[in-house]
Design an enzyme around this catalytic site. Structure first.
Site, PDB file in Angstrom:
ATOM      1  N   GLY A 185       0.845  -1.194   0.000  1.00  0.00           N
ATOM      2  CA  GLY A 185       0.000   0.000   0.000  1.00  0.00           C
ATOM      3  C   GLY A 185       0.872   1.232   0.000  1.00  0.00           C
ATOM      4  O   GLY A 185       2.007   1.193   0.487  1.00  0.00           O
ATOM      5  N   GLN A 208       3.282   9.988   1.041  1.00  0.00           N
ATOM      6  CA  GLN A 208       4.553   9.278   1.241  1.00  0.00           C
ATOM      7  C   GLN A 208       5.518   9.519   0.091  1.00  0.00           C
ATOM      8  O   GLN A 208       6.719   9.286   0.229  1.00  0.00           O
ATOM      9  CB  GLN A 208       4.309   7.763   1.342  1.00  0.00           C
ATOM     10  CG  GLN A 208       3.676   7.311   2.632  1.00  0.00           C
ATOM     11  CD  GLN A 208       3.563   5.803   2.656  1.00  0.00           C
ATOM     12  OE1 GLN A 208       2.612   5.237   2.146  1.00  0.00           O
ATOM     13  NE2 GLN A 208       4.548   5.134   3.242  1.00  0.00           N
ATOM     14  N   CYS A 240       5.836  -0.280   7.328  1.00  0.00           N
ATOM     15  CA  CYS A 240       5.568   0.918   6.526  1.00  0.00           C
ATOM     16  C   CYS A 240       6.821   1.303   5.748  1.00  0.00           C
ATOM     17  O   CYS A 240       7.922   1.298   6.310  1.00  0.00           O
ATOM     18  CB  CYS A 240       5.166   2.058   7.466  1.00  0.00           C
ATOM     19  SG  CYS A 240       4.790   3.592   6.610  1.00  0.00           S
ATOM     20  N   LEU A 241       6.646   1.631   4.472  1.00  0.00           N
ATOM     21  CA  LEU A 241       7.799   2.027   3.645  1.00  0.00           C
ATOM     22  C   LEU A 241       8.440   3.314   4.168  1.00  0.00           C
ATOM     23  O   LEU A 241       9.611   3.565   3.915  1.00  0.00           O
ATOM     24  CB  LEU A 241       7.379   2.200   2.188  1.00  0.00           C
ATOM     25  CG  LEU A 241       6.915   0.925   1.460  1.00  0.00           C
ATOM     26  CD1 LEU A 241       6.448   1.255   0.042  1.00  0.00           C
ATOM     27  CD2 LEU A 241       8.015  -0.127   1.431  1.00  0.00           C
ATOM     28  N   HIS A 270      -4.439   1.781   7.309  1.00  0.00           N
ATOM     29  CA  HIS A 270      -3.063   2.251   7.481  1.00  0.00           C
ATOM     30  C   HIS A 270      -2.788   3.439   6.542  1.00  0.00           C
ATOM     31  O   HIS A 270      -2.239   4.459   6.964  1.00  0.00           O
ATOM     32  CB  HIS A 270      -2.102   1.087   7.193  1.00  0.00           C
ATOM     33  CG  HIS A 270      -0.649   1.442   7.214  1.00  0.00           C
ATOM     34  ND1 HIS A 270       0.218   0.994   8.185  1.00  0.00           N
ATOM     35  CD2 HIS A 270       0.108   2.197   6.373  1.00  0.00           C
ATOM     36  CE1 HIS A 270       1.437   1.469   7.946  1.00  0.00           C
ATOM     37  NE2 HIS A 270       1.392   2.200   6.841  1.00  0.00           N
ATOM     38  N   GLU A 271      -3.210   3.312   5.286  1.00  0.00           N
ATOM     39  CA  GLU A 271      -2.949   4.388   4.303  1.00  0.00           C
ATOM     40  C   GLU A 271      -3.804   5.627   4.595  1.00  0.00           C
ATOM     41  O   GLU A 271      -3.341   6.755   4.421  1.00  0.00           O
ATOM     42  CB  GLU A 271      -3.203   3.896   2.875  1.00  0.00           C
ATOM     43  CG  GLU A 271      -2.442   2.646   2.457  1.00  0.00           C
ATOM     44  CD  GLU A 271      -0.953   2.686   2.740  1.00  0.00           C
ATOM     45  OE1 GLU A 271      -0.369   3.790   2.784  1.00  0.00           O
ATOM     46  OE2 GLU A 271      -0.377   1.611   2.948  1.00  0.00           O
ATOM     47  N   HIS A 296      -2.098   7.629   7.066  1.00  0.00           N
ATOM     48  CA  HIS A 296      -1.054   8.449   6.422  1.00  0.00           C
ATOM     49  C   HIS A 296      -1.629   9.772   5.943  1.00  0.00           C
ATOM     50  O   HIS A 296      -1.048  10.836   6.145  1.00  0.00           O
ATOM     51  CB  HIS A 296      -0.472   7.718   5.204  1.00  0.00           C
ATOM     52  CG  HIS A 296       0.679   6.820   5.510  1.00  0.00           C
ATOM     53  ND1 HIS A 296       1.846   7.271   6.078  1.00  0.00           N
ATOM     54  CD2 HIS A 296       0.850   5.485   5.305  1.00  0.00           C
ATOM     55  CE1 HIS A 296       2.685   6.249   6.210  1.00  0.00           C
ATOM     56  NE2 HIS A 296       2.108   5.152   5.764  1.00  0.00           N
TER      57      HIS A 296
HETATM   58 NI    NI Z   1       2.794   3.203   5.651  1.00  0.00          NI
END
Ligand code: NI
Length: 187
Positions: free
Chosen positions: A55, A60, A104-105, A146-147, A150
Site C-alpha cells: 500500500g 509518502q 511501513c515504507l 493504514h494508508e 497516512h
Molecule cells: Ni505506511
C-alpha cells in the site's frame, strides 16, 4: 477502480519520504484536479512494487493529496487480490477489532502488532471521478486503514504504548537522519 499493469516500468520511481519528514505529518487535501492522476497513480504503483510494499499513500511520495493505492496480490493467500485506487476516500463505518502486524515504507525495518477495526465501509472516488461505497475486511481493510492514517498525518508507530515507543526511539531517530535504522525490530 481500475487495473494497472504490473509490467509497466517505464516511469521513474518516486522518492519515498521517511519518518521525520514534515510532509508525513501534514493532513492532505482532497483531489479536485483529476487530470494528472493517471500518471501519478502509475508512478505510485511502480514505486510500491519496486519497494515491495502492499500500500502507498500519496503524501509518502510527496503529493499532499487524498489518494492511495494498494495491491496485496504478491502475498500468499491474497493471489486473487488486484490493484486498488482510492481517491478522496473516507471511512463512514467501522466494526469489530483485530490485531495484525504492520510495517511501513516510510518507517523501514520496524514492524509491530496494531489493533484496528476488522471491517470498514468507505466512500471514495475512482479515476473517472465516479463515487463508490464499498465494504472491506481482512488484509485489504487493514491496508486501507493504514494508508488513510497516512493521509491524516498519522503513522502506525503512533499507536504503540509508551514502553514500545521507548524501544524504537533510537531507531526512529536513525530513520529521520539516515533513512533507515541500524537494526530492525519486530514489536
Ligand atoms: Ni505506511
Amino acid at each position: 477502480m481500475m487495473m494497472i499493469s504490473q509490467t509497466v516500468t517505464a516511469n521513474p520511481i518516486l522518492k519515498i519520504f521517511k519518518y521525520g519528514d514534515p510532509i508525513l505529518r501534514k493532513k492532505v487535501e482532497d483531489v479536485t484536479d483529476f487530470t494528472k492522476l493517471p500518471h501519478l497513480v502509475e508512478q505510485m504503483f511502480n514505486t510500491m512494487y519496486e519497494e515491495h510494499g502492499i500500500g502507498l499513500a500519496a503524501n509518502q511520495v510527496g503529493y499532499s493529496l487524498n489518494l492511495l493505492v494498494l495491491d496485496t496480490s504478491c502475498l500468499e493467500g491474497e493471489e486473487d487480490s488486484k490493484p486498488y485506487i482510492f481517491i478522496n476516500s473516507e471511512i463512514i463505518e467501522s466494526e469489530g477489532s483485530t490485531i495484525m502486524e504492520e510495517g511501513c515504507l516510510s518507517v523501514p525495518d520496524i514492524r509491530a502488532e496494531i489493533e484496528r477495526p476488522e471491517t470498514i465501509i468507505i466512500k471514495f472516488q475512482d479515476l473517472e471521478q465516479n463515487f463508490h461505497e464499498e465494504t472491506f475486511n481482512g488484509l485489504i481493510s487493514r491496508v486501507i486503514q493504514h494508508e488513510l492514517d497516512h493521509l491524516k498525518g498519522k503513522l502506525f508507530v503512533d499507536y504503540l504504548s509508551p514502553g514500545k515507543k521507548m524501544l524504537i526511539k533510537k531507531r526512529l531517530l536513525e530513520i529521520s537522519k539516515n533513512g533507515s535504522p541500524s537494526t530492525g525490530i519486530i514489536l
